[in-house]
Motif scaffolding. Structure first.
Motif, PDB file in Angstrom:
ATOM      1  N   TRP A  91       0.828  -1.207   0.000  1.00  0.00           N
ATOM      2  CA  TRP A  91       0.000   0.000   0.000  1.00  0.00           C
ATOM      3  C   TRP A  91       0.862   1.256   0.000  1.00  0.00           C
ATOM      4  CZ3 TRP A  91      -3.727   2.491  -1.627  1.00  0.00           C
ATOM      5  CH2 TRP A  91      -4.330   3.567  -0.973  1.00  0.00           C
ATOM      6  N   GLU A  92       1.933   1.264   0.746  1.00  0.00           N
ATOM      7  CA  GLU A  92       2.838   2.418   0.745  1.00  0.00           C
ATOM      8  C   GLU A  92       3.447   2.625  -0.635  1.00  0.00           C
ATOM      9  OE1 GLU A  92       3.457   4.722   3.048  1.00  0.00           O
ATOM     10  OE2 GLU A  92       1.888   3.775   4.268  1.00  0.00           O
ATOM     11  N   ALA A  93       3.740   1.529  -1.329  1.00  0.00           N
ATOM     12  CA  ALA A  93       4.278   1.641  -2.680  1.00  0.00           C
ATOM     13  C   ALA A  93       3.241   2.221  -3.641  1.00  0.00           C
ATOM     14  CB  ALA A  93       4.745   0.269  -3.169  1.00  0.00           C
ATOM     15  N   VAL A  94       1.983   1.826  -3.464  1.00  0.00           N
ATOM     16  CA  VAL A  94       0.912   2.396  -4.292  1.00  0.00           C
ATOM     17  C   VAL A  94       0.819   3.904  -4.057  1.00  0.00           C
ATOM     18  CG1 VAL A  94      -1.581   2.441  -4.704  1.00  0.00           C
ATOM     19  CG2 VAL A  94      -0.407   0.247  -4.384  1.00  0.00           C
ATOM     20  N   LEU A  95       0.833   4.305  -2.801  1.00  0.00           N
ATOM     21  CA  LEU A  95       0.727   5.732  -2.467  1.00  0.00           C
ATOM     22  C   LEU A  95       1.906   6.531  -3.020  1.00  0.00           C
ATOM     23  CD1 LEU A  95      -0.483   5.550   1.246  1.00  0.00           C
ATOM     24  CD2 LEU A  95      -1.835   6.216  -0.748  1.00  0.00           C
ATOM     25  N   ALA A  96       3.059   5.892  -3.142  1.00  0.00           N
ATOM     26  CA  ALA A  96       4.257   6.586  -3.612  1.00  0.00           C
ATOM     27  C   ALA A  96       4.375   6.613  -5.131  1.00  0.00           C
ATOM     28  CB  ALA A  96       5.498   5.916  -3.018  1.00  0.00           C
ATOM     29  N   THR A  97       3.485   5.917  -5.828  1.00  0.00           N
ATOM     30  CA  THR A  97       3.563   5.836  -7.286  1.00  0.00           C
ATOM     31  C   THR A  97       3.051   7.130  -7.928  1.00  0.00           C
ATOM     32  OG1 THR A  97       3.268   3.442  -7.232  1.00  0.00           O
ATOM     33  CG2 THR A  97       2.848   4.555  -9.323  1.00  0.00           C
ATOM     34  N   LYS A  98       3.850   7.691  -8.807  1.00  0.00           N
ATOM     35  CA  LYS A  98       3.491   8.933  -9.490  1.00  0.00           C
ATOM     36  C   LYS A  98       2.805   8.636 -10.822  1.00  0.00           C
ATOM     37  CE  LYS A  98       7.415  11.481  -7.535  1.00  0.00           C
ATOM     38  NZ  LYS A  98       8.654  12.254  -7.855  1.00  0.00           N
ATOM     39  N   PRO A  99       1.827   9.447 -11.195  1.00  0.00           N
ATOM     40  CA  PRO A  99       1.206   9.280 -12.520  1.00  0.00           C
ATOM     41  C   PRO A  99       2.220   9.471 -13.641  1.00  0.00           C
ATOM     42  CG  PRO A  99      -0.144  10.674 -11.090  1.00  0.00           C
ATOM     43  CD  PRO A  99       1.172  10.496 -10.394  1.00  0.00           C
ATOM     44  N   LEU A 100       2.005   8.764 -14.729  1.00  0.00           N
ATOM     45  CA  LEU A 100       2.872   8.871 -15.893  1.00  0.00           C
ATOM     46  C   LEU A 100       2.500  10.062 -16.763  1.00  0.00           C
ATOM     47  CD1 LEU A 100       2.929   5.090 -16.906  1.00  0.00           C
ATOM     48  CD2 LEU A 100       4.598   6.332 -15.509  1.00  0.00           C
ATOM     49  N   PHE A 101       1.259  10.535 -16.614  1.00  0.00           N
ATOM     50  CA  PHE A 101       0.792  11.704 -17.356  1.00  0.00           C
ATOM     51  C   PHE A 101      -0.331  12.346 -16.558  1.00  0.00           C
ATOM     52  CE2 PHE A 101      -1.047   7.816 -19.193  1.00  0.00           C
ATOM     53  CZ  PHE A 101      -2.393   8.007 -18.908  1.00  0.00           C
ATOM     54  N   LEU A 102      -0.727  13.540 -16.967  1.00  0.00           N
ATOM     55  CA  LEU A 102      -1.767  14.265 -16.251  1.00  0.00           C
ATOM     56  C   LEU A 102      -3.110  13.552 -16.384  1.00  0.00           C
ATOM     57  CD1 LEU A 102      -0.897  17.955 -17.215  1.00  0.00           C
ATOM     58  CD2 LEU A 102      -0.482  16.808 -15.015  1.00  0.00           C
ATOM     59  N   PRO A 103      -3.940  13.619 -15.352  1.00  0.00           N
ATOM     60  CA  PRO A 103      -5.251  12.961 -15.409  1.00  0.00           C
ATOM     61  C   PRO A 103      -6.066  13.442 -16.612  1.00  0.00           C
ATOM     62  CG  PRO A 103      -4.770  13.638 -13.168  1.00  0.00           C
ATOM     63  CD  PRO A 103      -3.692  14.231 -14.033  1.00  0.00           C
ATOM     64  N   GLY A 104      -6.708  12.480 -17.281  1.00  0.00           N
ATOM     65  CA  GLY A 104      -7.585  12.809 -18.393  1.00  0.00           C
ATOM     66  C   GLY A 104      -6.925  12.831 -19.745  1.00  0.00           C
ATOM     67  N   GLN A 105      -5.587  12.788 -19.792  1.00  0.00           N
ATOM     68  CA  GLN A 105      -4.898  12.876 -21.077  1.00  0.00           C
ATOM     69  C   GLN A 105      -4.934  11.572 -21.865  1.00  0.00           C
ATOM     70  OE1 GLN A 105      -0.911  14.340 -20.372  1.00  0.00           O
ATOM     71  NE2 GLN A 105      -1.557  16.453 -20.662  1.00  0.00           N
ATOM     72  N   GLU A 106      -4.810  10.464 -21.157  1.00  0.00           N
ATOM     73  CA  GLU A 106      -4.793   9.158 -21.790  1.00  0.00           C
ATOM     74  C   GLU A 106      -5.513   8.170 -20.888  1.00  0.00           C
ATOM     75  OE1 GLU A 106      -1.009   7.711 -23.235  1.00  0.00           O
ATOM     76  OE2 GLU A 106      -0.193   9.743 -23.267  1.00  0.00           O
ATOM     77  N   SER A 107      -5.680   6.959 -21.400  1.00  0.00           N
ATOM     78  CA  SER A 107      -6.302   5.899 -20.607  1.00  0.00           C
ATOM     79  C   SER A 107      -5.358   4.708 -20.508  1.00  0.00           C
ATOM     80  CB  SER A 107      -7.628   5.451 -21.236  1.00  0.00           C
ATOM     81  OG  SER A 107      -8.184   4.362 -20.521  1.00  0.00           O
ATOM     82  N   ILE A 108      -5.028   4.328 -19.294  1.00  0.00           N
ATOM     83  CA  ILE A 108      -4.278   3.108 -19.016  1.00  0.00           C
ATOM     84  C   ILE A 108      -5.083   2.315 -18.001  1.00  0.00           C
ATOM     85  CG2 ILE A 108      -2.224   2.093 -17.963  1.00  0.00           C
ATOM     86  CD1 ILE A 108      -0.619   4.459 -18.872  1.00  0.00           C
ATOM     87  N   TYR A 109      -5.399   1.058 -18.332  1.00  0.00           N
ATOM     88  CA  TYR A 109      -6.090   0.229 -17.355  1.00  0.00           C
ATOM     89  C   TYR A 109      -5.103  -0.078 -16.239  1.00  0.00           C
ATOM     90  CZ  TYR A 109      -9.000  -3.297 -15.208  1.00  0.00           C
ATOM     91  OH  TYR A 109      -9.758  -3.991 -14.316  1.00  0.00           O
ATOM     92  N   SER A 110      -5.360   0.473 -15.072  1.00  0.00           N
ATOM     93  CA  SER A 110      -4.422   0.362 -13.958  1.00  0.00           C
ATOM     94  C   SER A 110      -5.069  -0.315 -12.757  1.00  0.00           C
ATOM     95  CB  SER A 110      -3.921   1.758 -13.548  1.00  0.00           C
ATOM     96  OG  SER A 110      -3.149   1.679 -12.366  1.00  0.00           O
ATOM     97  N   ASP A 111      -4.436  -1.379 -12.282  1.00  0.00           N
ATOM     98  CA  ASP A 111      -4.904  -2.011 -11.051  1.00  0.00           C
ATOM     99  C   ASP A 111      -4.819  -1.048  -9.873  1.00  0.00           C
ATOM    100  OD1 ASP A 111      -5.395  -4.377 -12.379  1.00  0.00           O
ATOM    101  OD2 ASP A 111      -3.542  -5.356 -11.730  1.00  0.00           O
ATOM    102  N   LEU A 112      -3.870  -0.130  -9.940  1.00  0.00           N
ATOM    103  CA  LEU A 112      -3.683   0.816  -8.833  1.00  0.00           C
ATOM    104  C   LEU A 112      -4.933   1.674  -8.629  1.00  0.00           C
ATOM    105  CD1 LEU A 112      -0.001   1.996  -9.384  1.00  0.00           C
ATOM    106  CD2 LEU A 112      -0.873  -0.129  -8.410  1.00  0.00           C
ATOM    107  N   ASN A 113      -5.643   1.980  -9.714  1.00  0.00           N
ATOM    108  CA  ASN A 113      -6.859   2.785  -9.594  1.00  0.00           C
ATOM    109  C   ASN A 113      -7.851   2.151  -8.629  1.00  0.00           C
ATOM    110  OD1 ASN A 113      -5.985   4.698 -11.489  1.00  0.00           O
ATOM    111  ND2 ASN A 113      -6.835   3.539 -13.197  1.00  0.00           N
ATOM    112  N   PHE A 114      -8.069   0.847  -8.802  1.00  0.00           N
ATOM    113  CA  PHE A 114      -9.086   0.186  -7.978  1.00  0.00           C
ATOM    114  C   PHE A 114      -8.543  -0.240  -6.617  1.00  0.00           C
ATOM    115  CE2 PHE A 114     -11.819   0.793 -11.362  1.00  0.00           C
ATOM    116  CZ  PHE A 114     -13.108   0.375 -11.015  1.00  0.00           C
TER     117      PHE A 114
END
Length: 267
Positions: free
Chosen positions: A63-86
């Motif tokens: 969970w700490e690793a999830v919280l520390a993960t930075k987005p690869l791009f700004l929200p809304g610019q692209e779509s990546i199916y990410s397990d981290l989202n859920f």
């Protein structure tokens, strides 16, 4: 989608969660500006998963690793199916409800729908579960969550680990097909990178919803004709990469919806 998304929708209907809420409103994170809407649409910019999840020694470390993960791009610019989202959405549900994800979904979603055989970390004979992959790290995965990140989180995570049956998924589908909920009706207000909140829009302009799982299952909902397609399978036994199954599942969905993915509906 059956569990976490349903819980989020329920709390939205109760006014406890808003699509505009940011991750940073619930806990400090590198993706603090990402909204609940971004997470549901998979437009958060977060990567598909963590790198080398086996390096973490506890659910807390994951969970700490999830919280520390930075987005690869700004929200809304692209779509990546990410397990981290859920994973994050599941943690938001726990924070808002004051319960662990399993208890909340069992009491607020599954029990009211009569889904008595659906849940996380289910007990029972192993023969009641289908086998999944034979892995180097865990041997034969059977009766436990297949997803590596969910496994490292103790089998309880917002993106994976939910077990169910054909009868229970029929009950779940029936709710979607018969409910007057404005939240369900509102799903068709979105077509963002071919997605709506938590679901895939199979065909543009049609009230069709679709979602599939990594181990082989699929769920299709045709709200125009009141029909559902439930696919239960273990396509990762004994190893992942069963391309023939992927094609067969896609063909089954095409037949059900009356047209291929994003094709014009066949009359």
């Amino acid at each position: 989608m059956v569990g976490t998304a349903s819980g989020i929708f329920k709390e939205m209907a109760a006014g406890k969660i808003s699509l505009k809420d940011r991750v940073g409103d619930f806990f400090p994170a590198a993706c603090s500006a990402v909204t609940v809407k971004d997470l549901l649409l998979h437009t958060s910019g977060l990567p598909a998963d963590l790198d080398d999840v086996w390096q973490y020694q506890s659910p807390g470390e994951v969970w700490e690793a999830v919280l520390a993960t930075k987005p690869l791009f700004l929200p809304g610019q692209e779509s990546i199916y990410s397990d981290l989202n859920f994973i994050i959405l599941g943690k938001i549900l726990e924070q808002v409800s004051g319960q662990d994800l399993s208890s909340f979904l069992r009491e607020e979603i599954f029990a009211p729908l009569g889904m008595r055989e659906t849940g996380f970390l289910l007990k029972g004979k192993r023969d009641n579960f289908v086998k999944t992959e034979i892995t180097k790290e865990r041997g034969q995965v059977w009766g436990n969550v297949h997803d590596e990140t969910a496994w490292q989180m103790g089998g309880l995570a917002g993106h994976a680990g939910l077990f169910s049956t054909l009868d229970d998924l029929a009950r779940f589908s029936s709710f979607y097909l018969t409910t007057a909920s404005p939240l369900v009706a509102g799903l068709f207000d979105y077509d963002c990178f071919e997605r709506t909140l938590a679901w895939i829009r199979w065909q543009k302009g049609c009230r069709f919803l679709w979602h599939s799982g990594f181990t082989g299952p699929g769920l299709g909902l045709d709200l125009e004709n009141g029909r559902a397609l439930v696919i239960l399978a273990s396509s990762v036994y004994p190893k992942r990469g069963n391309e023939a199954w992927m094609l067969a599942r896609r063909q089954a969905a095409k037949t059900f919806f009356g047209g291929g993915y994003r094709e014009e509906k066949q009359e």
